[in-house]
Design an enzyme around this catalytic site. Structure first.
Site, mmCIF file in Angstrom:
data_model
loop_
_atom_site.group_PDB
_atom_site.id
_atom_site.type_symbol
_atom_site.label_atom_id
_atom_site.label_comp_id
_atom_site.label_asym_id
_atom_site.label_seq_id
_atom_site.Cartn_x
_atom_site.Cartn_y
_atom_site.Cartn_z
ATOM 1 N N LYS A 1 0.818 -1.212 0.000
ATOM 2 C CA LYS A 1 0.000 0.000 0.000
ATOM 3 C C LYS A 1 0.849 1.257 0.000
ATOM 4 O O LYS A 1 0.469 2.286 -0.545
ATOM 5 C CB LYS A 1 -0.912 0.020 1.231
ATOM 6 C CG LYS A 1 -2.109 -0.909 1.138
ATOM 7 C CD LYS A 1 -2.943 -0.841 2.405
ATOM 8 C CE LYS A 1 -4.060 -1.862 2.407
ATOM 9 N NZ LYS A 1 -5.285 -1.426 1.743
ATOM 10 N N ASN B 1 -11.372 -8.804 4.117
ATOM 11 C CA ASN B 1 -10.671 -7.676 4.728
ATOM 12 C C ASN B 1 -11.573 -6.455 4.773
ATOM 13 O O ASN B 1 -12.417 -6.251 3.905
ATOM 14 C CB ASN B 1 -9.360 -7.387 3.978
ATOM 15 C CG ASN B 1 -9.513 -6.301 2.930
ATOM 16 O OD1 ASN B 1 -9.447 -5.100 3.237
ATOM 17 N ND2 ASN B 1 -9.743 -6.713 1.689
ATOM 18 N N CYS C 1 -9.885 -3.343 5.642
ATOM 19 C CA CYS C 1 -8.766 -2.456 6.023
ATOM 20 C C CYS C 1 -9.199 -0.997 6.053
ATOM 21 O O CYS C 1 -8.812 -0.257 6.965
ATOM 22 C CB CYS C 1 -7.603 -2.626 5.052
ATOM 23 S SG CYS C 1 -6.794 -4.217 5.209
ATOM 24 N N PHE D 1 -8.558 1.469 3.685
ATOM 25 C CA PHE D 1 -7.512 2.385 3.186
ATOM 26 C C PHE D 1 -6.562 2.850 4.288
ATOM 27 O O PHE D 1 -6.416 4.061 4.521
ATOM 28 C CB PHE D 1 -8.138 3.614 2.515
ATOM 29 C CG PHE D 1 -8.725 3.367 1.158
ATOM 30 C CD1 PHE D 1 -8.474 2.203 0.456
ATOM 31 C CD2 PHE D 1 -9.536 4.332 0.557
ATOM 32 C CE1 PHE D 1 -9.020 1.989 -0.806
ATOM 33 C CE2 PHE D 1 -10.091 4.131 -0.697
ATOM 34 C CZ PHE D 1 -9.828 2.950 -1.371
ATOM 35 N N ASN E 1 -14.834 -0.783 1.747
ATOM 36 C CA ASN E 1 -14.596 -0.433 3.143
ATOM 37 C C ASN E 1 -14.496 1.070 3.412
ATOM 38 O O ASN E 1 -14.154 1.482 4.506
ATOM 39 C CB ASN E 1 -13.321 -1.137 3.627
ATOM 40 C CG ASN E 1 -13.419 -2.634 3.427
ATOM 41 O OD1 ASN E 1 -14.387 -3.258 3.858
ATOM 42 N ND2 ASN E 1 -12.442 -3.222 2.742
ATOM 43 N N THR E 2 -14.768 1.873 2.407
ATOM 44 C CA THR E 2 -14.809 3.327 2.606
ATOM 45 C C THR E 2 -16.226 3.779 2.278
ATOM 46 O O THR E 2 -16.678 3.632 1.135
ATOM 47 C CB THR E 2 -13.776 4.030 1.688
ATOM 48 O OG1 THR E 2 -12.481 3.594 2.074
ATOM 49 C CG2 THR E 2 -13.864 5.541 1.784
ATOM 50 N N LYS F 1 -10.731 1.155 -11.339
ATOM 51 C CA LYS F 1 -10.921 -0.191 -10.778
ATOM 52 C C LYS F 1 -12.351 -0.321 -10.268
ATOM 53 O O LYS F 1 -12.792 0.480 -9.449
ATOM 54 C CB LYS F 1 -9.922 -0.428 -9.639
ATOM 55 C CG LYS F 1 -10.015 -1.827 -9.042
ATOM 56 C CD LYS F 1 -8.823 -2.125 -8.177
ATOM 57 C CE LYS F 1 -8.894 -3.493 -7.541
ATOM 58 N NZ LYS F 1 -7.705 -3.804 -6.753
ATOM 59 N N ASN G 1 -12.358 -5.498 -7.855
ATOM 60 C CA ASN G 1 -11.992 -5.404 -6.435
ATOM 61 C C ASN G 1 -12.643 -6.573 -5.667
ATOM 62 O O ASN G 1 -13.190 -7.484 -6.279
ATOM 63 C CB ASN G 1 -12.470 -4.052 -5.889
ATOM 64 C CG ASN G 1 -11.515 -3.488 -4.846
ATOM 65 O OD1 ASN G 1 -11.100 -4.210 -3.947
ATOM 66 N ND2 ASN G 1 -11.172 -2.229 -4.972
HETATM 67 C C1 FMN Z 1 -5.948 -7.277 2.561
HETATM 68 C C2 FMN Z 1 -6.346 -6.670 1.239
HETATM 69 C C3 FMN Z 1 -6.192 -5.304 1.040
HETATM 70 C C4 FMN Z 1 -6.541 -4.733 -0.180
HETATM 71 N N1 FMN Z 1 -6.376 -3.386 -0.371
HETATM 72 C C5 FMN Z 1 -6.679 -2.834 -1.568
HETATM 73 C C6 FMN Z 1 -6.448 -1.456 -1.813
HETATM 74 O O1 FMN Z 1 -5.933 -0.726 -0.977
HETATM 75 N N2 FMN Z 1 -6.808 -0.956 -3.020
HETATM 76 C C7 FMN Z 1 -7.366 -1.735 -4.007
HETATM 77 O O2 FMN Z 1 -7.660 -1.226 -5.094
HETATM 78 N N3 FMN Z 1 -7.572 -3.051 -3.810
HETATM 79 C C8 FMN Z 1 -7.239 -3.611 -2.627
HETATM 80 N N4 FMN Z 1 -7.449 -4.952 -2.423
HETATM 81 C C9 FMN Z 1 -8.107 -5.743 -3.485
HETATM 82 C C10 FMN Z 1 -7.107 -6.468 -4.390
HETATM 83 O O3 FMN Z 1 -6.306 -5.566 -5.082
HETATM 84 C C11 FMN Z 1 -7.848 -7.357 -5.406
HETATM 85 O O4 FMN Z 1 -8.621 -6.537 -6.233
HETATM 86 C C12 FMN Z 1 -8.757 -8.379 -4.749
HETATM 87 O O5 FMN Z 1 -8.169 -8.901 -3.595
HETATM 88 C C13 FMN Z 1 -9.097 -9.538 -5.692
HETATM 89 O O6 FMN Z 1 -7.939 -10.237 -6.097
HETATM 90 P P1 FMN Z 1 -7.476 -11.621 -5.392
HETATM 91 O O7 FMN Z 1 -8.659 -12.518 -5.352
HETATM 92 O O8 FMN Z 1 -6.361 -12.114 -6.244
HETATM 93 O O9 FMN Z 1 -7.011 -11.252 -4.031
HETATM 94 C C14 FMN Z 1 -7.083 -5.534 -1.206
HETATM 95 C C15 FMN Z 1 -7.232 -6.919 -1.006
HETATM 96 C C16 FMN Z 1 -6.870 -7.487 0.195
HETATM 97 C C17 FMN Z 1 -7.027 -8.977 0.385
#
Ligand code: FMN
Length: 450
Positions: free
Chosen positions: A136, A181, A183, A185, A269-270, A309, A338
């Protein structure tokens, strides 16, 4: 000190000893492998002559016969069970620390030439990227790129630093290979991230320019600062009342280091963020962000491409609206998708299903791939799409490509499987393409619709 020793003489000594050991099962070979050394093949150590290049594949990933560092990737598999015992967020901190210090393997084998892709005037040596949220705050870009990803996306970065939601906010569902998650941001903010990216940019540029190939091709090999391609994902502060101003601020400060920029309007989450995906809101936002980017001074490379996105939880009408905005405003790309707020099977009956937040990993694959397919059709294959959600193998990456993705990204599978997954996925993807008679990734994009 220890890391320097590990990266230097100790590693060379260890690798030197192993050099003579034959690598891999050699189940399959490609004859065209010598065509073009990929960007990951740094100038040192010298690569074998074209004649000596001999791709072979095995279950642990592609191997280049006689090449030295495949064992290091395999060795990381033994560290994973230890990470799995730790609190998810602590384990993640450790992983970032390791990658930022160079305590991770560095991919020196060139990518199989069949994996090369040209998008936005840039050459990616492979289409597999690390998704946003892992790094991040751009602490470990070099280490993560060094693992062999075709590109790494940092962020989401918010203008002001913010803590994010209270912990615990990351939940593992290991049987299902999923994560929930919330989180929210957590970000060190644009000032810190800009400073960090600025320092790394100069360093990467100095170290890596020597390894960028000088082709006559109009596409540039790699990114602004060397072979590794860097995406920057921008978010907004939770308490901000002017979302557009937040994104514009992000663009003004961070875009100078970005090979592509992402407006993230899809994190669950926002509060209120995903409303920005509505037609009018998205149109206004994209116009203003594009204007902010274009009013800056750019070298001959021009401004970085701008992507949006999106969430996987959108209706057909929402998707049509987004496609219309993307076409009308000539958006450079979309990332699909996402995390989901839904709880598809088998998660619906999981004890953690009730935790608020976005679900990622395997159970997200079908949902996000369906959205990808719809968007590919709506945009008539004219806008590059990055497929993301539930990818955990080369075969999954291939399915996303056939569904319309030009590039793919993953997060959750990488968190579970670690660095060894990357060479393995590349080998599998190369095999899938060859198996079905494709000569390049580009040829396979959207193949399901032909
Ligand atoms: C712990 C965590 C934090 C994430 N934080 C962000 C983020 O800050 N910004 C964002 O665009 N996507 C965030 N994502 C989403 C991932 O970029 C991705 O779009 C999503 O996890 C789906 O892909 P995956 O199934 O391969 O994990 C986050 C995902 C996880 C698991």
């Amino acid at each position: 000190m220890a890391s320097r020793l590990f990266r230097g003489p100790l590693r060379d000594a260890l690798m030197g000893r192993l050099r003579a050991v034959p690598v891999g099962g050699g189940s399959r070979q490609s004859s065209s492998a010598a065509a073009e050394p990929g960007a990951a093949a740094a100038s040192k150590p010298p690569l074998p002559s074209k004649k000596a290049v001999d791709w072979s594949y095995d279950r642990d990933g592609y191997c280049w016969r006689g090449l030295r560092n495949g064992w290091l990737f395999r060795a990381t598999k033994y560290v994973n069970p230890f990470f799995a015992l730790l609190d998810p967020e602590f384990a993640h901190r450790l992983a970032i620390l390791a990658a930022s210090r160079g305590w991770v393997p560095r991919e020196k084998r060139p990518d199989p030439p069949i994996l090369g892709v040209k998008v936005w005037g840039r050459k990616f040596t492979n289409p597999i990227g690390l998704a946003a949220g892992f790094d991040k705050n751009a602490e470990a870009v070099e280490g993560l790129l060094g693992l062999g990803f075709g590109f790494v996306e940092v962020g989401s970065v918010t203008p002001m630093p913010q803590e994010g939601n209270p912990k615990p906010r990351i939940f593992r569902l290991p049987q299902e290979r999923a994560i929930i998650n919330r989180c929210g941001f957590n970000s060190e903010g644009i000032v810190t991230v800009t400073r960090r990216l600025g320092a790394q940019h100069g360093k990467r540029k100095m170290e890596e320019t020597s390894s960028t190939s000088s082709s006559n091709d109009e596409a540039k090999q790699g990114g602004k600062a060397g072979p590794g391609i860097l995406g920057v994902n921008i978010g907004k502060n939770k308490t901000s009342e002017d979302s557009t101003a937040d994104y514009v601020q992000g663009v003004h400060t961070l875009s100078q280091f970005a090979d592509y920029l992402v407006i993230n309007v899809s994190s669950p989450n926002t509060p209120g963020l995903r409303k920005l995906q509505g037609r009018k809101q998205l149109q206004d936002l994209v116009k203003k962000v594009q204007a902010a980017r274009d009013e800056m001074q750019w070298a001959e490379d021009g401004p970085p491409p701008l992507l949006v996105k999106i969430a996987p939880d959108l209706s057909k009408q929402d998707l049509e609206d987004i496609a219309a905005v993307a076409r009308n405003l000539r958006l450079d790309g979309l990332i699909i998708a996402n995390t989901t707020i839904s709880r598809p099977d088998p998660i619906s009956s999981h004890p953690l299903a009730g935790e608020a937040g976005g679900l990622s990993g395997k159970p997200l694959f079908d949902l996000s791939t369906n959205v990808l397919k719809v968007m590919y059709v709506l945009t008539q294959g004219k806008i590059p799409l990055i497929g993301c959600g539930g990818i955990s193998s080369g075969e999954d990456a291939y399915k996303k490509i056939r569904a319309g993705a030009t590039l793919v990204q993953l997060y959750t599978a990488f968190a579970y499987e670690g660095p060894a997954l990357i060479p393995q996925m590349k080998a599998e993807l190369a095999e899938c393409l060859e198996r079905d008679g494709f000569k390049s990734v580009q040829e396979a994009v959207g193949a399901d619709f032909r």
